[in-house]
Design a protein around this motif. Structure first.
Motif, PDB file in Angstrom:
ATOM      1  N   LEU A  64       0.701  -0.674   0.040  1.00  0.00           N
ATOM      2  CA  LEU A  64      -0.261  -0.117   0.032  1.00  0.00           C
ATOM      3  C   LEU A  64       1.009   1.796  -0.381  1.00  0.00           C
ATOM      4  CD1 LEU A  64      -1.048   0.856   3.561  1.00  0.00           C
ATOM      5  CD2 LEU A  64      -1.093  -1.688   3.163  1.00  0.00           C
ATOM      6  N   LYS A  65       0.535   2.533  -0.627  1.00  0.00           N
ATOM      7  CA  LYS A  65       1.346   3.318  -0.811  1.00  0.00           C
ATOM      8  C   LYS A  65       0.605   4.521   0.535  1.00  0.00           C
ATOM      9  CE  LYS A  65       3.515   6.372  -3.396  1.00  0.00           C
ATOM     10  NZ  LYS A  65       4.570   6.488  -4.734  1.00  0.00           N
ATOM     11  N   LEU A  66       1.322   4.545   1.564  1.00  0.00           N
ATOM     12  CA  LEU A  66       0.653   5.783   2.351  1.00  0.00           C
ATOM     13  C   LEU A  66       2.564   6.739   2.637  1.00  0.00           C
ATOM     14  CD1 LEU A  66       0.407   3.005   5.145  1.00  0.00           C
ATOM     15  CD2 LEU A  66      -1.092   5.008   3.825  1.00  0.00           C
ATOM     16  N   GLY A  67       2.667   7.637   1.273  1.00  0.00           N
ATOM     17  CA  GLY A  67       3.755   8.376   0.815  1.00  0.00           C
ATOM     18  C   GLY A  67       4.810   7.666   0.258  1.00  0.00           C
ATOM     19  N   MET A  68       4.679   6.697   1.140  1.00  0.00           N
ATOM     20  CA  MET A  68       5.827   5.333   0.661  1.00  0.00           C
ATOM     21  C   MET A  68       5.753   4.226   0.543  1.00  0.00           C
ATOM     22  SD  MET A  68       9.507   6.965   3.104  1.00  0.00           S
ATOM     23  CE  MET A  68       9.488   5.210   3.055  1.00  0.00           C
ATOM     24  N   TRP A  69       6.059   3.287  -0.459  1.00  0.00           N
ATOM     25  CA  TRP A  69       5.564   2.163  -0.388  1.00  0.00           C
ATOM     26  C   TRP A  69       5.560   1.494   0.840  1.00  0.00           C
ATOM     27  CZ3 TRP A  69       2.224   0.577  -3.993  1.00  0.00           C
ATOM     28  CH2 TRP A  69       2.063   1.751  -5.777  1.00  0.00           C
ATOM     29  N   LYS A  70       4.926   1.016   1.618  1.00  0.00           N
ATOM     30  CA  LYS A  70       4.266   0.033   2.665  1.00  0.00           C
ATOM     31  C   LYS A  70       3.658  -1.370   2.217  1.00  0.00           C
ATOM     32  CE  LYS A  70       5.475   3.914   4.913  1.00  0.00           C
ATOM     33  NZ  LYS A  70       5.299   5.162   4.893  1.00  0.00           N
ATOM     34  N   VAL A  71       4.134  -2.354   3.658  1.00  0.00           N
ATOM     35  CA  VAL A  71       3.317  -3.945   3.429  1.00  0.00           C
ATOM     36  C   VAL A  71       3.575  -4.465   4.609  1.00  0.00           C
ATOM     37  CG1 VAL A  71       5.855  -5.407   4.168  1.00  0.00           C
ATOM     38  CG2 VAL A  71       3.503  -6.584   2.386  1.00  0.00           C
ATOM     39  N   ARG A  72       2.358  -4.507   5.208  1.00  0.00           N
ATOM     40  CA  ARG A  72       1.755  -5.922   7.010  1.00  0.00           C
ATOM     41  C   ARG A  72       2.857  -6.691   6.221  1.00  0.00           C
ATOM     42  NH1 ARG A  72      -3.848  -6.469   7.252  1.00  0.00           N
ATOM     43  NH2 ARG A  72      -3.672  -7.464   5.532  1.00  0.00           N
ATOM     44  N   LYS A  73       2.391  -6.786   7.836  1.00  0.00           N
ATOM     45  CA  LYS A  73       2.942  -7.628   7.970  1.00  0.00           C
ATOM     46  C   LYS A  73       2.433  -9.033   8.411  1.00  0.00           C
ATOM     47  CE  LYS A  73       4.344 -10.505  12.588  1.00  0.00           C
ATOM     48  NZ  LYS A  73       4.493 -10.661  14.081  1.00  0.00           N
ATOM     49  N   GLN A  74       1.475  -9.043   7.782  1.00  0.00           N
ATOM     50  CA  GLN A  74       0.200 -10.357   7.608  1.00  0.00           C
ATOM     51  C   GLN A  74       0.706 -11.207   6.300  1.00  0.00           C
ATOM     52  OE1 GLN A  74      -1.062  -7.333   9.568  1.00  0.00           O
ATOM     53  NE2 GLN A  74      -1.944  -8.589  11.053  1.00  0.00           N
ATOM     54  N   GLU A  75       0.724  -9.620   4.912  1.00  0.00           N
ATOM     55  CA  GLU A  75       0.914  -9.757   4.145  1.00  0.00           C
ATOM     56  C   GLU A  75       2.378 -10.397   3.573  1.00  0.00           C
ATOM     57  OE1 GLU A  75       1.454 -10.251  -0.629  1.00  0.00           O
ATOM     58  OE2 GLU A  75      -0.596 -10.405   1.027  1.00  0.00           O
ATOM     59  N   LEU A  76       3.343 -10.293   4.951  1.00  0.00           N
ATOM     60  CA  LEU A  76       4.783 -10.870   3.893  1.00  0.00           C
ATOM     61  C   LEU A  76       4.788 -11.845   4.743  1.00  0.00           C
ATOM     62  CD1 LEU A  76       7.954 -10.321   3.515  1.00  0.00           C
ATOM     63  CD2 LEU A  76       8.442  -9.291   5.297  1.00  0.00           C
ATOM     64  N   GLU A  77       4.193 -12.001   5.802  1.00  0.00           N
ATOM     65  CA  GLU A  77       3.586 -13.803   6.415  1.00  0.00           C
ATOM     66  C   GLU A  77       3.034 -14.586   5.002  1.00  0.00           C
ATOM     67  OE1 GLU A  77       2.122 -13.054   9.886  1.00  0.00           O
ATOM     68  OE2 GLU A  77       3.681 -12.821  11.205  1.00  0.00           O
ATOM     69  N   ARG A  78       2.392 -13.852   4.275  1.00  0.00           N
ATOM     70  CA  ARG A  78       1.561 -14.920   3.410  1.00  0.00           C
ATOM     71  C   ARG A  78       2.690 -14.778   2.367  1.00  0.00           C
ATOM     72  NH1 ARG A  78       0.631 -14.222  -1.352  1.00  0.00           N
ATOM     73  NH2 ARG A  78       1.404 -11.887  -1.457  1.00  0.00           N
ATOM     74  N   PHE A  79       2.982 -14.136   1.909  1.00  0.00           N
ATOM     75  CA  PHE A  79       4.213 -14.175   0.849  1.00  0.00           C
ATOM     76  C   PHE A  79       5.218 -14.990   0.843  1.00  0.00           C
ATOM     77  CE2 PHE A  79       8.362 -13.116  -0.374  1.00  0.00           C
ATOM     78  CZ  PHE A  79       8.000 -13.280  -1.777  1.00  0.00           C
ATOM     79  N   LEU A  80       6.258 -15.006   2.083  1.00  0.00           N
ATOM     80  CA  LEU A  80       6.886 -15.991   2.827  1.00  0.00           C
ATOM     81  C   LEU A  80       6.426 -17.294   3.026  1.00  0.00           C
ATOM     82  CD1 LEU A  80       8.577 -14.059   5.286  1.00  0.00           C
ATOM     83  CD2 LEU A  80       9.816 -15.216   3.295  1.00  0.00           C
ATOM     84  N   LYS A  81       4.832 -17.819   3.138  1.00  0.00           N
ATOM     85  CA  LYS A  81       4.282 -19.077   3.083  1.00  0.00           C
ATOM     86  C   LYS A  81       3.896 -19.232   1.996  1.00  0.00           C
ATOM     87  CE  LYS A  81       0.383 -21.789   4.689  1.00  0.00           C
ATOM     88  NZ  LYS A  81      -1.228 -21.868   5.079  1.00  0.00           N
ATOM     89  N   ASP A  82       2.966 -18.632   1.214  1.00  0.00           N
ATOM     90  CA  ASP A  82       3.461 -19.325  -0.336  1.00  0.00           C
ATOM     91  C   ASP A  82       4.271 -19.329  -1.499  1.00  0.00           C
ATOM     92  OD1 ASP A  82       0.133 -19.462  -0.287  1.00  0.00           O
ATOM     93  OD2 ASP A  82       0.115 -16.919  -0.829  1.00  0.00           O
TER      94      ASP A  82
END
Length: 68
Positions: free
Chosen positions: A34-52
């Protein structure tokens, strides 16, 4: 308090890669940001990415391959 949102640089540090590669993961839609001034990623999304991504070669994030 545990962080829930990471910057691109923090994400790169967590993944032990570089910022440019994290941007490639974002552009390839492997990792949702998501973009909040700069690009940011939620912890849950990072955990999903690692699992998948387990068992995949993401050297080219636009063309993931199964590791044999």
């Amino acid at each position: 308090m545990e962080e829930m949102i990471y910057t691109v640089a923090e994400t790169a540090r967590i993944l032990k890669t570089n910022v440019a590669y994290v941007h490639e993961l974002r552009k390839a839609k492997q990792l949702k940001f998501l973009k909040l001034g700069m690009w940011k990623v939620r912890k849950q999304e990072l955990e999903r990415f690692l699992k998948d991504s387990e068992g995949l070669d993401l050297t080219d994030p636009y063309n993931p391959k199964i590791i044999e």
